[in-house]
Design a protein around this motif. Structure first.
Motif, PDB file in Angstrom:
ATOM      1  N   ARG A   1      26.366   4.646  -1.404  1.00  0.00           N
ATOM      2  CA  ARG A   1      25.033   5.076  -1.825  1.00  0.00           C
ATOM      3  C   ARG A   1      23.840   4.824  -0.803  1.00  0.00           C
ATOM      4  O   ARG A   1      22.834   5.574  -0.634  1.00  0.00           O
ATOM      5  N   LEU A   2      23.864   3.560  -0.399  1.00  0.00           N
ATOM      6  CA  LEU A   2      22.784   3.062   0.395  1.00  0.00           C
ATOM      7  C   LEU A   2      22.808   4.142   1.814  1.00  0.00           C
ATOM      8  O   LEU A   2      21.596   4.512   2.449  1.00  0.00           O
ATOM      9  N   LEU A   3      24.122   4.538   2.263  1.00  0.00           N
ATOM     10  CA  LEU A   3      24.182   5.178   3.512  1.00  0.00           C
ATOM     11  C   LEU A   3      23.671   6.407   3.240  1.00  0.00           C
ATOM     12  O   LEU A   3      23.059   7.139   3.873  1.00  0.00           O
ATOM     13  N   ALA A   4      24.084   7.225   1.839  1.00  0.00           N
ATOM     14  CA  ALA A   4      23.492   8.385   1.546  1.00  0.00           C
ATOM     15  C   ALA A   4      21.927   8.640   1.524  1.00  0.00           C
ATOM     16  O   ALA A   4      21.386   9.681   1.630  1.00  0.00           O
ATOM     17  N   GLN A   5      21.541   7.281   1.471  1.00  0.00           N
ATOM     18  CA  GLN A   5      20.082   7.394   1.347  1.00  0.00           C
ATOM     19  C   GLN A   5      19.152   7.962   2.643  1.00  0.00           C
ATOM     20  O   GLN A   5      18.153   8.428   2.608  1.00  0.00           O
ATOM     21  N   GLU A   6      19.822   7.491   3.772  1.00  0.00           N
ATOM     22  CA  GLU A   6      19.447   7.713   5.060  1.00  0.00           C
ATOM     23  C   GLU A   6      18.146   7.139   5.334  1.00  0.00           C
ATOM     24  O   GLU A   6      17.288   8.105   5.722  1.00  0.00           O
ATOM     25  N   THR A   7      17.874   6.223   5.198  1.00  0.00           N
ATOM     26  CA  THR A   7      16.599   5.419   5.449  1.00  0.00           C
ATOM     27  C   THR A   7      16.558   4.762   7.000  1.00  0.00           C
ATOM     28  O   THR A   7      17.682   4.235   7.340  1.00  0.00           O
ATOM     29  N   PRO A   8      15.421   4.680   7.450  1.00  0.00           N
ATOM     30  CA  PRO A   8      15.360   3.929   8.978  1.00  0.00           C
ATOM     31  C   PRO A   8      15.397   2.469   8.943  1.00  0.00           C
ATOM     32  O   PRO A   8      15.674   1.583   9.666  1.00  0.00           O
ATOM     33  N   LEU A   9      15.354   2.038   7.442  1.00  0.00           N
ATOM     34  CA  LEU A   9      15.234   0.388   7.208  1.00  0.00           C
ATOM     35  C   LEU A   9      16.452   0.407   5.944  1.00  0.00           C
ATOM     36  O   LEU A   9      16.513   0.715   5.252  1.00  0.00           O
ATOM     37  N   MET A  10      17.421  -0.834   6.497  1.00  0.00           N
ATOM     38  CA  MET A  10      18.333  -0.933   5.441  1.00  0.00           C
ATOM     39  C   MET A  10      18.296  -2.571   5.057  1.00  0.00           C
ATOM     40  O   MET A  10      18.265  -3.224   5.820  1.00  0.00           O
ATOM     41  N   PHE A  11      18.400  -2.766   3.771  1.00  0.00           N
ATOM     42  CA  PHE A  11      18.350  -4.144   3.304  1.00  0.00           C
ATOM     43  C   PHE A  11      19.839  -4.332   2.499  1.00  0.00           C
ATOM     44  O   PHE A  11      20.184  -3.730   1.630  1.00  0.00           O
TER      45      PHE A  11
ATOM     46  N   LYS B   1       0.734  -1.302  -0.113  1.00  0.00           N
ATOM     47  CA  LYS B   1       0.081  -0.086   0.139  1.00  0.00           C
ATOM     48  C   LYS B   1       0.921   1.285  -0.014  1.00  0.00           C
ATOM     49  O   LYS B   1       0.467   2.429  -0.152  1.00  0.00           O
ATOM     50  N   HIS B   2       2.064   1.137   0.307  1.00  0.00           N
ATOM     51  CA  HIS B   2       3.040   2.227   0.204  1.00  0.00           C
ATOM     52  C   HIS B   2       3.464   2.671  -1.124  1.00  0.00           C
ATOM     53  O   HIS B   2       3.665   1.686  -2.153  1.00  0.00           O
ATOM     54  N   SER B   3       3.520   4.133  -1.551  1.00  0.00           N
ATOM     55  CA  SER B   3       4.066   4.418  -2.982  1.00  0.00           C
ATOM     56  C   SER B   3       5.427   4.224  -3.062  1.00  0.00           C
ATOM     57  O   SER B   3       6.162   3.985  -2.029  1.00  0.00           O
ATOM     58  N   ALA B   4       5.733   4.209  -4.363  1.00  0.00           N
ATOM     59  CA  ALA B   4       7.213   4.137  -4.534  1.00  0.00           C
ATOM     60  C   ALA B   4       7.950   5.217  -3.817  1.00  0.00           C
ATOM     61  O   ALA B   4       9.055   5.027  -3.153  1.00  0.00           O
ATOM     62  N   LYS B   5       7.522   6.288  -3.783  1.00  0.00           N
ATOM     63  CA  LYS B   5       8.226   7.563  -3.245  1.00  0.00           C
ATOM     64  C   LYS B   5       8.233   7.333  -1.770  1.00  0.00           C
ATOM     65  O   LYS B   5       9.418   7.508  -0.882  1.00  0.00           O
ATOM     66  N   GLU B   6       7.200   6.773  -1.142  1.00  0.00           N
ATOM     67  CA  GLU B   6       7.328   6.468   0.373  1.00  0.00           C
ATOM     68  C   GLU B   6       8.147   5.569   0.872  1.00  0.00           C
ATOM     69  O   GLU B   6       9.107   5.531   1.776  1.00  0.00           O
ATOM     70  N   LEU B   7       8.394   4.447  -0.008  1.00  0.00           N
ATOM     71  CA  LEU B   7       9.384   3.313   0.073  1.00  0.00           C
ATOM     72  C   LEU B   7      10.687   3.997   0.309  1.00  0.00           C
ATOM     73  O   LEU B   7      11.443   3.259   0.895  1.00  0.00           O
ATOM     74  N   SER B   8      10.990   4.733  -0.801  1.00  0.00           N
ATOM     75  CA  SER B   8      12.203   5.088  -1.033  1.00  0.00           C
ATOM     76  C   SER B   8      12.854   6.011   0.100  1.00  0.00           C
ATOM     77  O   SER B   8      13.961   6.056   0.194  1.00  0.00           O
ATOM     78  N   ARG B   9      11.798   6.562   0.884  1.00  0.00           N
ATOM     79  CA  ARG B   9      12.364   7.304   2.047  1.00  0.00           C
ATOM     80  C   ARG B   9      12.326   6.487   3.301  1.00  0.00           C
ATOM     81  O   ARG B   9      12.912   7.001   4.507  1.00  0.00           O
ATOM     82  N   GLU B  10      11.657   5.277   3.197  1.00  0.00           N
ATOM     83  CA  GLU B  10      11.398   4.339   4.372  1.00  0.00           C
ATOM     84  C   GLU B  10      12.828   3.277   4.433  1.00  0.00           C
ATOM     85  O   GLU B  10      13.029   2.984   5.219  1.00  0.00           O
ATOM     86  N   ARG B  11      12.965   2.772   3.267  1.00  0.00           N
ATOM     87  CA  ARG B  11      14.221   1.755   3.087  1.00  0.00           C
ATOM     88  C   ARG B  11      14.936   1.802   1.840  1.00  0.00           C
ATOM     89  O   ARG B  11      14.671   2.364   0.955  1.00  0.00           O
ATOM     90  N   GLY B  12      16.203   1.451   2.260  1.00  0.00           N
ATOM     91  CA  GLY B  12      17.216   1.716   1.159  1.00  0.00           C
ATOM     92  C   GLY B  12      17.678  -0.019   1.052  1.00  0.00           C
ATOM     93  O   GLY B  12      17.728  -0.784   1.808  1.00  0.00           O
ATOM     94  N   VAL B  13      18.173  -0.301  -0.189  1.00  0.00           N
ATOM     95  CA  VAL B  13      18.381  -1.586  -0.793  1.00  0.00           C
ATOM     96  C   VAL B  13      19.808  -1.731  -1.553  1.00  0.00           C
ATOM     97  O   VAL B  13      19.946  -0.755  -2.543  1.00  0.00           O
ATOM     98  N   GLN B  14      20.721  -2.612  -0.896  1.00  0.00           N
ATOM     99  CA  GLN B  14      21.943  -2.740  -1.659  1.00  0.00           C
ATOM    100  C   GLN B  14      21.825  -4.218  -2.423  1.00  0.00           C
ATOM    101  O   GLN B  14      21.736  -5.132  -1.608  1.00  0.00           O
ATOM    102  N   LEU B  15      22.013  -4.193  -3.625  1.00  0.00           N
ATOM    103  CA  LEU B  15      21.722  -5.670  -4.255  1.00  0.00           C
ATOM    104  C   LEU B  15      23.064  -6.120  -4.491  1.00  0.00           C
ATOM    105  O   LEU B  15      23.979  -5.383  -4.274  1.00  0.00           O
TER     106      LEU B  15
END
Length: 274
Positions: free
Chosen positions: A151-161, A70-84
Motif C-alpha cells: 500500500r505504501l508503494l502504491a501511494q507513490e510519494t517522494p518521502l517514505m516512512f 502548514k501543509h494540509s492533509a491532502k498535501e501531506l498525503s501526496r508528499e509522504r507515505g507512512v507504514q505503521l
C-alpha cells in the motif's frame, strides 16, 4: 543535494516526561536513513514527528522549506507515505483493496489513470500478488506487513516512512523489502525507516541515526556510527561489530557455554555412564 525534510530542535513531552529532546536531523532525496536504538529511545515518536503525524512540544519540522504543520492533509498525503507497526483496519478488506487505498491521494488527478498499473506492480514488488483476494484479517503478521508495504508503494510519494517494517518478516522477505526500499531511494525517494536489526541497518542504510533516552547520539554512515563502543553504551549490553564479506555484522556478546555446551556435557555424561 539539499534536504527535503529537516527537524530543528525537536522535542516531545508526554505527561511531563521527555520522549524526545533537541533533535536536529535532515533527510535528503535518494538516501535511506535508519533510526535505531533501544526500546523507549523515541524512534517511533521521531518518525511520527518527521511525518507530520505527531506535533512536537518544542522545535519544528520543515518539509521543502515550509513548516510541516502548514501543509494540509491532502498535501501531506501526496508528499509522504507512512507504514505503521500495526494496521488497524476495522473491516475485512481484501489485500488488493488495501493496496488500492494507497492510490486515494491521487483520486481525480491525472495520476489516477495509472491506478491499475501501480496497484499490480506494488502487489508484485511486495510479494503479495498470490494473496490479492485474501481477507486482510486472515493474514499472518508478516503477510499483513507486506500488504501494508505494498500500500505504501502504491501511494507513490517522494518521502517514505516505515516503522519496523521487517519485525514480522522472515529472512527472505526482510531482504526483499529493504532491497525495494533501496530501489525507491535510487529512484529519488527519501526514506526514513525504524529498524531493530542493526545488521540490516548497516547493510541497507546510507545513514544511521542512533537514539537513546530521546536524544540523537550519532548520525552518519553505518561504518562510522555502528561501533562496538557506542552500541555497548546505548544498549547497556556488550556488543561486537564484525566485518564479514565487506559488510558490518552486529552481534551481542554472550557468555560462553550456552545451551549447546550444556547439552554436549549431558550427552558425554550419558556415554560415560554406559
Amino acid at each position: 543535494m539539499s534536504a527535503v525534510l529537516s527537524a530543528h530542535g525537536v522535542g516531545v513531552r508526554i505527561e511531563g516526561r521527555a520522549i524526545l529532546a533537541e533533535v536536529d536531523l535532515e533527510v535528503r532525496p535518494g538516501e535511506v536513513v535508519a533510526l535505531v536504538g533501544p526500546n523507549g529511545a523515541g524512534k517511533s515518536t521521531l518518525l511520527g514527528v518527521l511525518s507530520g503525524d505527531v506535533d512536537p512540544t518544542e522545535g519544528h519540522v520543515e518539509l521543502r522549506g515550509r513548516k510541516i504543520a502548514k501543509h494540509s492533509a491532502k498535501e501531506l498525503s501526496r508528499e509522504r507515505g507512512v507504514q505503521l507497526q500495526k494496521q488497524g483496519l476495522a473491516f475485512g478488506f481484501r489485500v488488493e483493496e488495501v493496496v488500492r487505498m494507497g492510490r486515494s491521494p491521487w483520486y481525480r488527478t491525472p495520476a489516477s489513470d495509472r491506478d491499475e498499473e501501480v496497484v499490480e506492480a506494488s502487489l508484485e514488488r511486495a510479494d503479495v500478488t498470490e494473496m490479492a483476494q485474501r481477507l486482510f484479517p486472515t493474514l499472518s503478521g508478516g503477510e499483513q506487513a507486506r500488504t501494508s508495504f505494498a500500500r505504501l508503494l502504491a501511494q507513490e510519494t517522494p518521502l517514505m516512512f516505515l516503522d519496523e517494517p521487517t519485525a514480522a518478516l522472515d529472512i527472505r522477505h526482510q531482504e526483499q523489502l529493504l532491497s525495494v526500499v533501496r530501489e525507491a531511494a535510487a529512484a529519488g525517494a527519501a526514506v526514513v525507516v525504524v529498524l531493530h536489526d542493526l545488521s540490516l541497518a548497516a547493510a541497507y542504510a546510507d545513514r544511521v541515526c542512533v537514539l537513546a533516552g530521546g536524544r540523537l547520539h550519532a548520525d552518519g554512515p553505518p561504518a562510522e556510527v555502528l561501533t562496538g563502543e557506542l552500541l555497548t553504551e546505548v544498549y547497556a549490553h556488550p556488543v561486537d561489530v564484525l566485518h564479514h564479506d565487506g559488510r558490518l555484522v552486529v552481534v551481542p556478546v554472550r557468555p560462553r557455554g550456552g545451551p549447546t555446551a550444556a547439552t554436549t556435557t549431558d550427552e558425554e555424561a550419558s556415554c560415560s555412564a554406559v
